[in-house]
Write a protein that holds these residues in place. Structure first.
Motif, short mmCIF file in Angstrom:
data_model
loop_
_atom_site.label_atom_id
_atom_site.label_comp_id
_atom_site.label_asym_id
_atom_site.label_seq_id
_atom_site.Cartn_x
_atom_site.Cartn_y
_atom_site.Cartn_z
N PRO A 44 11.56 27.25 -11.05
CA PRO A 44 10.80 26.98 -12.28
C PRO A 44 9.87 25.76 -12.15
CG PRO A 44 13.15 26.66 -12.65
CD PRO A 44 12.99 27.21 -11.28
N ALA A 45 10.30 24.76 -11.38
CA ALA A 45 9.44 23.59 -11.20
C ALA A 45 8.13 23.98 -10.54
CB ALA A 45 10.17 22.53 -10.38
N VAL A 46 8.20 24.78 -9.48
CA VAL A 46 6.98 25.21 -8.79
C VAL A 46 6.18 26.15 -9.68
CG1 VAL A 46 6.06 26.44 -6.78
CG2 VAL A 46 7.95 24.84 -6.50
N LEU A 47 6.86 27.05 -10.38
CA LEU A 47 6.14 27.99 -11.24
C LEU A 47 5.36 27.28 -12.34
CD1 LEU A 47 8.68 30.92 -11.62
CD2 LEU A 47 6.34 31.08 -10.74
N LEU A 48 5.96 26.24 -12.91
CA LEU A 48 5.32 25.58 -14.04
C LEU A 48 4.35 24.46 -13.63
CD1 LEU A 48 8.34 25.47 -16.50
CD2 LEU A 48 6.41 27.07 -16.49
N PHE A 49 4.58 23.87 -12.45
CA PHE A 49 3.76 22.71 -12.08
C PHE A 49 3.01 22.87 -10.76
CE2 PHE A 49 7.41 21.09 -14.58
CZ PHE A 49 6.70 20.76 -15.72
N GLY A 50 3.23 23.96 -10.08
CA GLY A 50 2.58 24.18 -8.80
C GLY A 50 1.80 25.49 -8.80
N PRO A 51 1.40 25.93 -7.63
CA PRO A 51 0.70 27.22 -7.54
C PRO A 51 1.63 28.37 -7.94
CG PRO A 51 0.49 25.95 -5.50
CD PRO A 51 1.50 25.25 -6.34
N VAL A 52 1.18 29.19 -8.85
CA VAL A 52 2.00 30.29 -9.36
C VAL A 52 2.40 31.25 -8.24
CG1 VAL A 52 2.10 32.23 -10.98
CG2 VAL A 52 0.96 30.13 -11.63
N SER A 53 1.46 31.53 -7.34
CA SER A 53 1.78 32.48 -6.26
C SER A 53 2.91 31.96 -5.37
CB SER A 53 0.54 32.78 -5.43
OG SER A 53 0.04 31.60 -4.83
#
Length: 173
Positions: free
Chosen positions: A63-72
């Motif tokens: 969730p951290a990457v999904l919300l604050f990083g590149p979605v892919s």
């Protein structure tokens, strides 16, 4: 249009993995996860606790990457983690082990082919969304937020469905 599905996926998988990690952080959830690793055949209490911490960290990373990083990248991580979890379910069911599902915290039911199909299906969806090219008309900020919020609601609905199903399905003895 495709970008809308990616945003829904962002919220959906962020909620799914946030709830999964959060449920396992509670003392009972962590104990149930460690017990599941023991039933799976992982030797030694230290290794089981270490493995539980690694899984929780991986689930919290999504969730951290999904919300604050590149979605892919976030969706790719979700697909990878779901594939690993599906592999664990496959090994467990093929070996006939009585491993309790600690998917969203507390273990209520034995891992079964239903869990395998759920994880494999979700991994496929995450992978397709990760590989989806951005559409010609990018969403504005309000569109991103709205679709992500709807995705979060869908993710929470899946978790609630799992909890209700687990409560209604009689345990195998």
């Amino acid at each position: 249009m495709l970008e809308a599905f990616v945003e829904l996926g962002r919220g959906f998988f962020a909620a799914l993995f946030a709830v999964a990690a959060g449920g396992k952080l509670r003392a009972r959830g962590f104990a149930d996860l460690s017990a599941a690793f023991a039933a799976f055949g992982l030797p030694g209490a230290r290794l089981r606790r270490f493995s539980a911490r690694i899984l929780i960290a991986a689930e919290a990373t999504v969730p951290a990457v999904l919300l604050f990083g590149p979605v892919s990248i976030g969706l790719s991580l979700a697909a990878l983690l779901l594939t690993v979890l599906a592999g664990g379910v496959l090994v467990s069911t093929r070996r006939g082990r009585d491993v309790r599902c600690a998917c969203f915290g507390t273990a209520r039911e034995t891992l079964s082919e239903r869990h395998l199909w759920r994880n494999a299906s979700l991994a496929s969806i995450a992978l397709v969304l990760a590989l989806t090219p951005a559409g010609p008309t990018p969403l504005d900020l309000a569109g991103h937020v709205l679709l992500t919020a709807i995705g979060v609601g869908l993710g929470v609905a899946v978790v609630l469905h799992e909890a209700v199903s687990a409560a209604l399905i009689p345990r195998k003895r």
